[in-house]
Design an enzyme around this catalytic site. Sequence first.
Site, short mmCIF file in Angstrom:
data_model
loop_
_atom_site.label_atom_id
_atom_site.label_comp_id
_atom_site.label_asym_id
_atom_site.label_seq_id
_atom_site.Cartn_x
_atom_site.Cartn_y
_atom_site.Cartn_z
N GLU A 133 28.61 -18.86 7.48
CA GLU A 133 27.94 -19.91 8.23
C GLU A 133 28.29 -21.34 7.78
O GLU A 133 27.43 -22.09 7.29
CB GLU A 133 26.43 -19.72 8.18
N GLU A 185 25.01 -10.41 10.90
CA GLU A 185 23.56 -10.53 10.65
C GLU A 185 22.80 -10.55 11.97
O GLU A 185 23.24 -11.22 12.92
CB GLU A 185 23.20 -11.84 9.92
C1 GCO Z 1 21.51 -17.29 7.63
C2 GCO Z 1 21.86 -16.75 6.35
C3 GCO Z 1 20.83 -15.80 5.76
C4 GCO Z 1 19.39 -16.07 6.17
C5 GCO Z 1 19.05 -15.30 7.42
C6 GCO Z 1 17.64 -15.61 7.90
O1 GCO Z 1 22.00 -16.79 8.63
O2 GCO Z 1 20.82 -18.31 7.63
O3 GCO Z 1 23.08 -16.03 6.43
O4 GCO Z 1 21.01 -16.04 4.39
O5 GCO Z 1 18.53 -15.66 5.16
O6 GCO Z 1 19.89 -15.66 8.45
O7 GCO Z 1 17.51 -16.97 8.14
#
Ligand code: GCO
Length: 452
Positions: free
Chosen positions: A166, A357
């Site tokens: 990200e 994710e």
């Molecule tokens: C993100 C990160 C994660 C977060 C999850 C929840 O996408 O922000 O990769 O570390 O914890 O997404 O916000």
Amino acid sequence: MASYKFPDDFLWGVATSSQQIEGGRHEAGRSESIWDRFASIAGNIDDGSNPDVTCDHYNRYREDIRLMSDLGVDSYRFSVSWPRIIPEGIGAVNEKGLDFYDSLVDELLENNIKPFLTLYHWDLPQILQDKGGWANRDIAKSFIDYTQAVVNRLGDRVKMWSTHNEPWCITTLGYEEGHHAPGLKNPAEALRVAHHLMLSHGWAIDVIRRASDKSEVGIVHNYCPAYPHSDSPEDHDAVRWFDGFFNRWYLEPLYNGSYPLDAIEDRVRAGHLESSELPFVEDGDMDIISSPTDFLGLNYYSRTIMKKDNSGKAVAVPAAPKEELTDMGWEVFPKGLYDSLINVNEKYQPKKIYIAENGAAFSYDADKNGEITDSRRIAYFRDHLMNAQKAIKAGVPLAGYYAWSLLDNFEWGFGFEKRFGLYAVDPDTQNRTAKKSASWYSGTITSNSVED
Ligand code: GCO
């Protein structure tokens, strides 16, 4: 009841990150990260907690891998803590830091779980931030030395590599808005950060491929689809602005080798750039950034609805009261995952996509029998997976899905207040308790399908 069947070779996984679950703050020579420092400053973490211990995964990783095996996952997405590997940021490699990941990878493979390694999930050595952090082009070069150290030790067994997690969050939340470590608010510097992150990604690709044959290399982007509040030209332009700021600023250099001109103009108008000449871009940079990759990791949580306010500024519109929100205040919008996958595939034609994710923060307490019946999390996973399967049917090369997250963990500025885990973690005892969503996810993996 319809059944949404996934391809036989579809990868089912869970995702975590080093800073959020390892703890082991002082173990085996680990140095301070920018998140250790950020959390030490009063007011930065909502519940006043810090990531010194978190889920104690550093000491409990074998137990956690047993949980993954119980779930039946094919793969585990985790990240490596740079401060463990090169505590001084540059120079000496800390072999004891590598030993932890060596054992972790061996334990995963012994349980037939494919390691999916992210090199950078936000935990920069503080000592490098003291030298300017990602705003300093030299740090991008230091990332290569760190990458080399990790791949040299693990490249024979790890065959799925993401350089970064990200870049938008690292850049905007950390250097522009100040909500994340290192907590800076400097839009002009943030653009340098974004560029150096993407440059370090490009440089790292060949380093990984040379030291880890037959590997897949890519990057993970948190894609957020934007929708107009009304059909007015103004609101459609607000969508264009957001998509340029959030998605295309990273995906167009990655796949087209250039920054989006409209978004550059937006930045000039905002005063973040003096002209459309990008001072931080050097000859050859864009070719390096757009080096071919084997996959795109796409994180999806929710959408945004955009409009122009009375001053002509693009602003996000809160979800309608009737819409369901997670504890993060994010609208539950499963079709946004389908739209994201279709958009990305049509625009950039990645060789392969992993949903790196997807998940939701919903807080549930155990009932008198100790059961945690997190029905809303199950519905969230089910509805998003149905949309993922529809995207596959529409021709998107989606090859895997990683649920965020295995464990309730340190949710950055929210501390431990926001719970995303399939397993609850008792902060006092560190006991893991399976939520109902864990058995649901396990059943989904076994059947390789989702029923509506
Ligand atoms: C993100 C990160 C994660 C977060 C999850 C929840 O996408 O922000 O990769 O570390 O914890 O997404 O916000």
